[in-house]
Design an enzyme around this catalytic site. Structure first.
Site, PDB file in Angstrom:
ATOM      1  N   ASP A 272       4.958  -5.630   9.781  1.00  0.00           N
ATOM      2  CA  ASP A 272       6.094  -5.282  10.645  1.00  0.00           C
ATOM      3  C   ASP A 272       6.079  -6.091  11.938  1.00  0.00           C
ATOM      4  OD1 ASP A 272       7.217  -3.481   8.920  1.00  0.00           O
ATOM      5  OD2 ASP A 272       6.242  -1.726   9.799  1.00  0.00           O
TER       6      ASP A 272
ATOM      7  N   ASP B  79       1.006  -2.143  12.303  1.00  0.00           N
ATOM      8  CA  ASP B  79       1.336  -2.685  10.983  1.00  0.00           C
ATOM      9  C   ASP B  79       1.582  -4.189  11.118  1.00  0.00           C
ATOM     10  OD1 ASP B  79       3.002  -3.632   8.759  1.00  0.00           O
ATOM     11  OD2 ASP B  79       2.975  -1.541   8.130  1.00  0.00           O
TER      12      ASP B  79
ATOM     13  N   ARG C  15       0.852  -1.182   0.000  1.00  0.00           N
ATOM     14  CA  ARG C  15       0.000   0.000   0.000  1.00  0.00           C
ATOM     15  C   ARG C  15       0.889   1.234   0.000  1.00  0.00           C
ATOM     16  NH1 ARG C  15      -4.436   1.259   4.541  1.00  0.00           N
ATOM     17  NH2 ARG C  15      -2.582   1.612   5.765  1.00  0.00           N
TER      18      ARG C  15
ATOM     19  N   THR D  49      -0.902   7.651  -0.703  1.00  0.00           N
ATOM     20  CA  THR D  49      -2.206   7.588  -1.393  1.00  0.00           C
ATOM     21  C   THR D  49      -3.084   6.461  -0.853  1.00  0.00           C
ATOM     22  OG1 THR D  49      -1.413   6.032  -3.051  1.00  0.00           O
ATOM     23  CG2 THR D  49      -1.113   8.371  -3.534  1.00  0.00           C
TER      24      THR D  49
HETATM   25  C1  PRP Z   1      -1.189  -4.189   4.872  1.00  0.00           C
HETATM   26  C2  PRP Z   1      -2.078  -5.384   5.137  1.00  0.00           C
HETATM   27  C3  PRP Z   1      -2.969  -5.405   3.921  1.00  0.00           C
HETATM   28  C4  PRP Z   1      -3.137  -3.917   3.618  1.00  0.00           C
HETATM   29  C5  PRP Z   1      -4.475  -3.486   4.106  1.00  0.00           C
HETATM   30  O1  PRP Z   1      -0.186  -4.513   3.987  1.00  0.00           O
HETATM   31  O2  PRP Z   1      -1.385  -6.574   5.338  1.00  0.00           O
HETATM   32  O3  PRP Z   1      -2.418  -6.074   2.812  1.00  0.00           O
HETATM   33  O4  PRP Z   1      -2.098  -3.230   4.329  1.00  0.00           O
HETATM   34  O5  PRP Z   1      -4.740  -2.181   3.747  1.00  0.00           O
HETATM   35  P1  PRP Z   1      -5.892  -1.779   2.713  1.00  0.00           P
HETATM   36  O6  PRP Z   1      -7.113  -2.568   3.111  1.00  0.00           O
HETATM   37  O7  PRP Z   1      -6.062  -0.302   2.967  1.00  0.00           O
HETATM   38  O8  PRP Z   1      -5.422  -2.079   1.337  1.00  0.00           O
HETATM   39  P2  PRP Z   1       0.985  -3.484   3.569  1.00  0.00           P
HETATM   40  O9  PRP Z   1       0.596  -2.767   2.335  1.00  0.00           O
HETATM   41  O10 PRP Z   1       1.353  -2.658   4.758  1.00  0.00           O
HETATM   42  O11 PRP Z   1       2.162  -4.438   3.164  1.00  0.00           O
HETATM   43  P3  PRP Z   1       3.000  -5.512   4.042  1.00  0.00           P
HETATM   44  O12 PRP Z   1       2.072  -6.677   4.351  1.00  0.00           O
HETATM   45  O13 PRP Z   1       4.100  -5.870   3.103  1.00  0.00           O
HETATM   46  O14 PRP Z   1       3.481  -4.823   5.295  1.00  0.00           O
HETATM   47  N1  URA Z   2      -2.303  -2.368   7.330  1.00  0.00           N
HETATM   48  C1  URA Z   2      -1.883  -2.748   8.557  1.00  0.00           C
HETATM   49  O1  URA Z   2      -0.967  -3.573   8.675  1.00  0.00           O
HETATM   50  N2  URA Z   2      -2.477  -2.207   9.619  1.00  0.00           N
HETATM   51  C2  URA Z   2      -3.475  -1.311   9.534  1.00  0.00           C
HETATM   52  O2  URA Z   2      -3.990  -0.849  10.578  1.00  0.00           O
HETATM   53  C3  URA Z   2      -3.904  -0.927   8.248  1.00  0.00           C
HETATM   54  C4  URA Z   2      -3.300  -1.487   7.163  1.00  0.00           C
END
Ligand code: PRP
Ligand code: URA
Length: 209
Positions: free
Chosen positions: A203, A200, A104, A108
């Site tokens: 993380d 997150d 994400r 944006t």
């Molecule tokens: C996080 C989570 C989802 C997304 C959710 O991933 O694991 O995939 O955000 O957000 P949304 O519903 O607004 O799309 P992230 O993009 O942080 O990537 P990561 O799993 O690599 O940390």
């Molecule tokens: N992705 C995450 O990992 N946590 C949130 O709260 C939203 C998006």
């Protein structure tokens, strides 16, 4: 909403509370994500079809039930969805695993795809898309679009924590997809994080940041 299941089981709620705590280590976090996924998997497989089979016990021959050969595909959205894969495989070890890479944009909040590899015959499989967090719903919507473009027809989506905004966006975009989530939180904050959420998920699972 008919196709959204929210879990109220005490064991799931208890484990979600530990998961949320800022004191919970990555080690504990990973174990909890796996356990909660396993409990949710159990319920989400409730409608799998069964067939009669003949079994000979040490006492007698009998007709009993087994799964009627449903082919499954587990598709985690990278990275955080990876934390849910073993929880699913513990209960359905013969499932194939696909991967969809999405991140994400922090400003944006738009999702960006960077990887997609799905098992063969995706059109004939029950596909379970896994991601711990459903925030705006953008990542889940796009991941499911990719699966449908490649022929996927019977799709379920499983997450641990959802924002109401994410559930609305996902169910409007994909009314045919059954959604399972362990808890629905209050809202999204101005940075697109779920409140109170757990931070997150990627993380916390991988100990980055
Ligand atoms: C996080 C989570 C989802 C997304 C959710 O991933 O694991 O995939 O955000 O957000 P949304 O519903 O607004 O799309 P992230 O993009 O942080 O990537 P990561 O799993 O690599 O940390
Ligand atoms: N992705 C995450 O990992 N946590 C949130 O709260 C939203 C998006």
């Amino acid at each position: 909403m008919n196709n959204v299941t929210i879990f109220d089981h005490p064991l799931i709620q208890h484990k979600i509370s530990i998961l949320r705590s800022v004191e919970t280590s990555s080690n504990q976090f990973r174990a909890l994500v796996e356990e909660i996924t396993m409990l949710m998997c159990f319920e989400s497989m409730r409608d799998l079809p069964l067939e009669d089979v003949e079994v000979t016990t040490p006492i007698a021959k009998t007709t009993t039930k087994m799964l009627a050969g449903v082919k499954l595909a587990i598709v985690p959205i990278l990275r955080a969805g990876l934390g849910m894969v073993n929880g699913m495989l513990n209960l359905v070890p013969s499932a194939r695993v696909g991967h969809i890479g999405m991140y994400r944009d922090e400003v944006t909040l738009e999702p960006h795809e960077y990887y997609c590899k799905l098992p063969k015959n995706i059109d004939k499989r029950l596909v379970i898309v896994c991601d711990p967090m459903l925030a705006t719903g953008g990542s889940a919507k796009d991941a499911i679009n990719l699966i449908k473009e490649r022929g996927g027809k019977h799709i379920k989506f499983m997450c641990l924590i959802a924002a109401p905004e994410g559930i609305k966006a996902l169910t409007e975009a994909h009314p045919d997809v059954e959604v399972y989530c362990a808890h629905v939180d209050e809202r999204l904050n101005e940075n697109g994080y779920i409140v109170p959420g757990l931070g997150d998920a990627g993380d916390r699972i991988f100990g980055t940041k």
